[in-house]
Each structure stands twice: as C-alpha cells, then as structure tokens.
Design a protein around this motif. Sequence first.
Motif: not given
Length: 142
Positions: A44-51, A71-88
């Motif tokens: 919310a503070d940074l409003r990054p291009t992506a996460i 669910a946030d109408p102001d931030l909900g469209a921010t692109p998100v790259l999800m990382l995980t050690a569990r790739g199942q």
Amino acid sequence: MADKQVLLVEDEPNIAEAIRFILTRAGWGVTVEASGNAALAQIADLRPTAIILDLMLPGRSGLDILAELRADPDLGATPVLMLTARGQGRDREAAAAAGASAFLAKPFANADVLAALEAIAAPVLAGSGVTGSGVTGSGKAG
C-alpha cells in the motif's frame, strides 16, 4: 529512484539478496520485505509496479497476502510473481486460484526470475508510461 519498482517479499536473506542484485542490474528498483505480516502495508505504501511474493513466509502465508491483495480495489490489479520451494501441482493451483500472475518454483535460474517479472509487468509499464499513478504506479502522494 528507478521507474520500474518491485516489492520482493522473501524471508530467506540469501535468496532475497540474489534476486535484488539481478533485478537492480536490470534497472529495477527493489524493496525487500521479509515479513508476511508487513507485506500488505508495504504494498500500500510503495504501490510497486509488480510484486515477487514467496509462498511460505513467517507471520502470514503468501497465499493469504495475495488473496487480500486481490480483494483490494486499489491494489488488486498489481501483477504478482509467486515463488515457492514447494513446486507441486497443488501449490501452482492454489497460487493460480488466489490470483498469481505467474509462478516459479525454487530453485530457479536467475534469468527466469527476471523474464517472469518483466513479462507480468509489461502490460503495466506499457499502459502507464512506466511511472503512472493508480493501482501500480510508483509515484508518491505529494
């Protein structure tokens, strides 16, 4: 400050530093947050291009953060790259269901992180002239 801003939410210091280094060299401004509990406030503070968001974090899971973000109408469209050690498959499905823009399993190649980030951020950067305001701009309130 760089025009392309990413918030990296990753609790493993070595991984966070490696990703920060790669992205900084590619012209991204990178802010690192290690706490799941603090991630939404940072977004919310940074409003990054992506996460870039780790799935397993202390305090709060990446899936919980992503669900609340979407669910946030102001931030909900921010692109998100999800990382995980569990790739199942079930982790990929859960990330997709929560609204992840892309998914990478650890370990990953450095080039893959950069390519995935630039792919999910491309529409935002093209549509906003890089520094636009609103959901994903990097400008600060003045």
